[in-house]
Design an enzyme around this catalytic site. Structure first.
Site, short mmCIF file in Angstrom:
data_model
loop_
_atom_site.label_atom_id
_atom_site.label_comp_id
_atom_site.label_asym_id
_atom_site.label_seq_id
_atom_site.Cartn_x
_atom_site.Cartn_y
_atom_site.Cartn_z
N ASP A 193 -60.19 -10.68 -11.06
CA ASP A 193 -59.21 -10.24 -11.58
C ASP A 193 -58.31 -9.26 -10.39
OD1 ASP A 193 -61.00 -11.16 -13.66
OD2 ASP A 193 -59.98 -9.71 -14.80
N ASP B 260 -56.18 -13.74 -14.19
CA ASP B 260 -55.82 -12.50 -14.26
C ASP B 260 -54.92 -11.80 -13.25
OD1 ASP B 260 -56.74 -12.65 -17.05
OD2 ASP B 260 -57.90 -10.97 -16.84
N ASN C 111 -57.13 -15.18 -18.94
CA ASN C 111 -56.57 -14.85 -20.37
C ASN C 111 -55.37 -14.00 -20.29
OD1 ASN C 111 -58.45 -12.64 -19.61
ND2 ASN C 111 -58.08 -11.94 -21.44
N HIS C 112 -55.04 -13.73 -19.15
CA HIS C 112 -53.68 -12.72 -19.10
C HIS C 112 -52.66 -13.73 -18.21
CE1 HIS C 112 -54.57 -8.43 -20.25
NE2 HIS C 112 -55.50 -8.79 -20.03
N HIS D 261 -62.62 -18.27 -15.37
CA HIS D 261 -62.24 -17.02 -15.61
C HIS D 261 -63.18 -16.27 -16.55
CE1 HIS D 261 -59.96 -13.25 -15.77
NE2 HIS D 261 -59.95 -13.28 -17.17
N ARG E 141 -65.29 -8.33 -27.46
CA ARG E 141 -63.84 -8.40 -27.34
C ARG E 141 -63.02 -8.48 -28.90
NH1 ARG E 141 -62.21 -8.65 -21.69
NH2 ARG E 141 -63.96 -9.32 -20.49
N HIS F 39 -63.04 -11.62 -15.39
CA HIS F 39 -62.84 -11.34 -16.83
C HIS F 39 -63.39 -9.75 -17.15
CE1 HIS F 39 -61.46 -12.12 -20.65
NE2 HIS F 39 -62.80 -12.37 -21.28
#
Length: 541
Positions: free
Chosen positions: A265, A294, A326-327, A394, A443, A470
């Site tokens: 990330d 990310d 995931n972003h 990720h 999460r 992540h």
């Protein structure tokens, strides 16, 4: 908010709880007289230590200390609330949600606990539940204007989400097609007054990418300037044309003399990324870069980061690789700043273009050595050809055994969001845990997978190791699951407060790995989350 209060396809493996969530007393079985005065005094001392650790950004240590205090005095709602805040800092929003709920159960009028729980709901994209807690908080504190602003912002996000769901089936053309139409119609011509770096053209007037342009673009960005919209669109579309030729699982063979740097990330930390590229070197015929998701959100230079990565992808499609994180998803961008930044710098249509191209990004990369392992590797899991190879993704692995590389390769991704379950969601969201088996996600999205899950999957698929990102790691990387799972994170001093190092992993043609750490680089005085939805930046930090 302030620091924690000092007052107030085969059969799935049986699930087991993740190790990072501590066991806690069941509140229903406890009464006030069950906690002695001595235990209360000890809990208060431990709480003071935990608060000090929190203020020093030692969040893991703080969580452990709050847990110790909770075991001494589980009827103190502030302990649960403080641990919830610590979980939020660790991005363990599923755990934080449980702690905040426990605090509310103990004290239904505890305003700060509702704030913490609303934060966890918002972070896990449960907007309706967040709105309900904000409203309850305003009943308790009707004059709290910050919360009123955050409630209003969350309601706007919910309305926008529901509106987009309603109209998405009606859209006939994706954003790439629409932008190409606009260009053809002359609606996105280059401003004649523009005097920045010039994107080169071919003899027939078509734009193409060059190394010189990328270097000039770096300097332009460092001056705080933005590229014209036409160049931005050309870069995004150039990357898109490379992504759509790739499968959901990309195979990268490291030929003789070629190596690959795996980058975790970077989250919009442009100045740290420039420093990182100075360490890795740029993509070239003998050197690959693999950015493991990310790239955007959180940091306030996400446009500069993603345009840099996309420019390299356009120039060297077989030497620059980018996995989706995931972003790189619409809902996360809406909340964590990238949507606001893209619209602020380049307009609504540009954000739509980014959002569609994110869906074209591959979900994982299989990095394969082409040379037999050097030295003795009797314990290593090798490919059917007897070589080392690494599954770079990720998030992580899956809620069931038996998932194959072919299944991942064939996932239909273009135009799709990962949602809250299924293979794509798990590739982008899951995390490792220390205990065997599988457990709930800390999460609140995805699952946690243990070392036995990793070993079985690697053995079944001939994978030497899983490399994922992540999650922040204080040293920039961590080797887990008996060496079969490695987390790498490349945003040092994440969101200007975590104090962690960044790292990257170099893999050569033999499958040897080298880890390099680096520290944060100074940047201009702009805070993270500068473009987050109005009023939410402080809540999401």
């Amino acid at each position: 908010m302030s620091a924690p209060s000092s007052s107030g396809t085969s059969t799935p493996v049986t699930s087991t709880p993740p190790t990072s969530i501590p066991s806690s007393p069941e509140l229903e079985s406890l009464r006030l007289q069950d906690v002695t005065d001595d235990a209360k005094q000890q809990a208060a001392k431990v709480k003071a230590e935990a608060n000090k650790a929190f203020l020093s950004h030692q969040f893991n240590n703080a969580a452990d200390l709050y847990t110790k205090a909770i075991h001494l005095n589980p009827l103190d709602a502030t302990l649960w609330c403080n641990r919830a805040y610590t979980r939020i800092k660790l991005e363990e929003h599923g755990y934080g949600l449980a702690d905040a709920s426990a605090a509310i159960e103990l004290d239904p009028k505890y305003a700060k606990a509702y704030y913490r729980r609303a934060t966890c709901y918002l972070q896990t994209l449960k907007y309706k539940q967040a709105i309900a807690d904000f409203k309850k908080l305003l009943q308790l504190e009707p004059g709290n204007q910050l919360v009123r602003t955050q409630l209003d912002s969350t309601q706007k996000i919910l309305r926008k989400t529901e509106f987009e769901k309603a109209i998405e089936v009606e859209e006939e053309k994706n954003a790439v097609e629409r932008c190409l139409e606009i260009i053809t119609e002359g609606g996105c011509d280059l401003d004649k007054t523009y005097d920045g770096p010039k994107l080169p053209t071919t003899e027939n007037g078509q734009y193409h990418m060059s190394r010189d342009f990328i270097h000039q673009m770096f300097e332009y960005f460092k001056e705080g300037k933005t590229l014209p919209k036409r160049y931005v669109w050309e870069i995004i579309i150039g990357a898109h044309n490379a992504f759509v030729k790739e499968e959901s699982l990309v195979t990268l063979d490291l030929e003789e003399g070629v190596d690959c740097d795996v980058i975790g990330d970077v989250h919009g930390q442009f100045y740290d990324m420039l420093h990182l590229f100075g360490l890795t070197g740029e993509p070239s015929e003998k050197h690959c870069l693999l950015m493991n998701g990310d790239l955007v959100d959180r940091g306030s230079w996400s446009i500069e980061v993603i345009l840099t990565a996309f420019a390299w992808k356009w120039l060297y499609p077989n030497r620059m690789y980018i996995n989706r994180g995931n972003h790189e998803t619409r809902e996360m961008n809406r909340t964590y700043g990238f949507e606001g930044e893209a619209k602020h710098k380049h307009g609504e249509q540009t954000y739509k273009l980014f959002a569609h191209v994110f869906t074209a990004m591959p979900l994982a990369t299989l990095v394969q050595a082409t040379k037999q392992p050097s030295g003795l590797w009797s314990n290593a899991i090798l490919s059917p050809e007897g070589r080392k190879r690494f599954f770079v993704v990720h998030g992580g692995l899956f809620s069931k055994d038996g998932v194959t590389l072919d299944e991942i390769r064939k996932v239909e991704r273009i135009g799709k969001q990962p949602g809250q379950e299924g293979l794509m969601c798990e590739l982008l969201w899951t995390d490792p845990q220390e205990l065997p088996g599988r457990g709930p996600s800390k999460r609140g999205v995805g699952i946690a997978f243990g070392p036995d899950v990793t070993k079985r999957w690697c053995e079944a698929n001939g994978i030497t190791g899983v490399i994922r990102s992540h999650e922040v790691r204080q040293d920039g990387y961590a080797i887990e699951h008996n060496g079969l799972c490695t987390t790498v994170f490349s945003a040092p001093n994440y969101v200007d407060q975590t104090g962690n190092k960044g790292a990257f992993i170099r893999i050569d043609e033999y499958g040897n790995q080298k880890y390099t750490q680096f520290e944060a680089t100074p940047h201009p005085p702009m805070k993270p989350m500068a473009y987050a939805s109005g009023g939410l930046a402080s809540l999401l930090m």
